[in-house]
Design an enzyme around this catalytic site. Structure first.
Site, PDB file in Angstrom:
ATOM      1  CG  HIS A 149      -1.384  -1.209   1.778  1.00 25.01           C
ATOM      2  ND1 HIS A 149      -2.504  -1.837   1.301  1.00 25.01           N
ATOM      3  CD2 HIS A 149      -0.887  -2.018   2.741  1.00 25.01           C
ATOM      4  CE1 HIS A 149      -2.684  -2.965   1.958  1.00 25.01           C
ATOM      5  NE2 HIS A 149      -1.716  -3.100   2.833  1.00 25.01           N
ATOM      6  CE1 TYR A 173      18.127  15.031  -7.234  1.00 22.87           C
ATOM      7  CE2 TYR A 173      16.066  16.157  -6.750  1.00 22.87           C
ATOM      8  CZ  TYR A 173      17.282  16.121  -7.407  1.00 22.87           C
ATOM      9  OH  TYR A 173      17.642  17.152  -8.244  1.00 22.87           O
TER      10      TYR A 173
END
Length: 324
Positions: A149, A173
């Site tokens: 999920h 990132y």
């Protein structure tokens, strides 16, 4: 060279003819797949915009789009509205509706979707589960691992039999570079966890729900990285402007003008703004009307409820109530 089919030499003079010819070509491709043993729920609602190789007993539901070079192994099922581009899907895999594949490799007997997104560089081993609203990018996920999920898995390597809880993300990132997350075999990542790459989670390790993990977790270890819970008794919820105005028998317009006079800010819809609470509470010693005292009382009660009122202010409450 003689054309094999008549539509190969049909002319096109406008967009209507172009669309009609496209549908004729798509129907032709669907017919070829049907002859090869593919089950198409509706051949008129299927688009093949590249090359598709198939095994036996493949089933494709409506509105599926195939792009690039794709392969579907024996018994693969593709749900409605899926888009597959340059995807290789091994036997027995079930793809639930509205999932998107782009340059991916999927092992056998995997369960994917609905509404899953597999981005370039994704490699799923056998019996992997990727559930609804899960995005995977440039990652390798080992056999029997699950992310069922609402998760983002980017630039990660996950071992065998690991569980990725709902709401988990790999923070890959840093604004300039991408970093890798390594998760071992049998790891359990609790719901709503953030794994700040580069980071490594060991074999059999557990990450407590809601953690922000920035350091390596050893094999069989437990990592909990979250704020301590604090319970505030008798909490007073913020009061709507309309409720407060009614309480002190004052119009909303008048109350707004009063608050703006003392704070220099228009009161919009509730008392959530701490700056307003602080400004009005400073008037407690100079309040000389029932309206001002009522407003101060409500605001001070609110500040007590969120723990921002000092002890010396709390002792003034009985006097305020008495004055009212």
């Amino acid at each position: 060279v003689q054309p094999e089919f008549d539509f190969e030499v049909e002319g096109v003079n406008d967009r209507l003819q172009l669309a009609a010819l496209e549908r004729r070509y798509q129907l032709h491709q669907a017919e070829q797949l049907l002859k090869a043993g593919v089950t198409l729920a509706d051949p008129s609602r299927f688009d093949l915009r590249g090359k598709l190789s198939v095994g036996q007993d493949v089933r494709i539901d409506i509105n599926v789009i195939i792009e690039g070079d794709c392969y579907l192994g024996d018994g693969v099922q593709v749900g409605a509205g899926c888009i597959l581009k340059n995807a290789r899907v091994a036997a027995g895999t079930v793809i639930q509706p509205y999932s998107i594949f782009d340059d991916v490799v999927v092992g056998h007997d995997t369960q994917i979707g609905p509404f899953a997104r597999l981005r370039p560089g994704t490699e799923l081993s056998d019996q992997v589960h990727i559930g609804n609203f899960v995005e995977v990018k440039n990652s390798r996920i080992g056999p029997a691992s699950k992310a069922n999920h609402l998760a983002y898995i980017g630039d990660a390597v996950i071992g065998t039999g690991s569980n990725i809880g709902a709401g988990t993300i790999t923070c890959n990132y840093d604004g300039a570079y991408k970093h890798q997350t390594l998760i071992g075999d049998g790891a359990f990542i609790g719901s709503n966890s953030s794994l700040v790459a580069p980071v490594q989670i060991g074999n059999g390790a557990t990450v407590g729900a809601g953690s922000v993990v920035t350091k390596a977790v050893p094999d069989q270890g437990l990592a909990i990285a979250r704020g301590q819970q604090r319970n505030i008794e008798n909490y007073q919820r913020p009061v709507l402007l309309s409720e407060l105005a009614s309480l002190i028998n004052m119009s909303e317009a008048s109350l707004t003008r009063f608050l703006k006079k003392w704070t220099g800010k228009t009161f919009i819809d509730n008392l959530n703004d701490i700056r307003i609470a602080e400004a009005v509470c400073r008037l407690i010693d100079t309040s000389d009307t029932i309206a001002e005292i009522a407003i101060n009382l409500v605001l001070i009660t609110y500040r007590i409820s969120i723990g921002l009122l000092s002890d010396e202010k709390v002792i003034l409450l009985p006097n305020i109530v008495k004055n009212m």
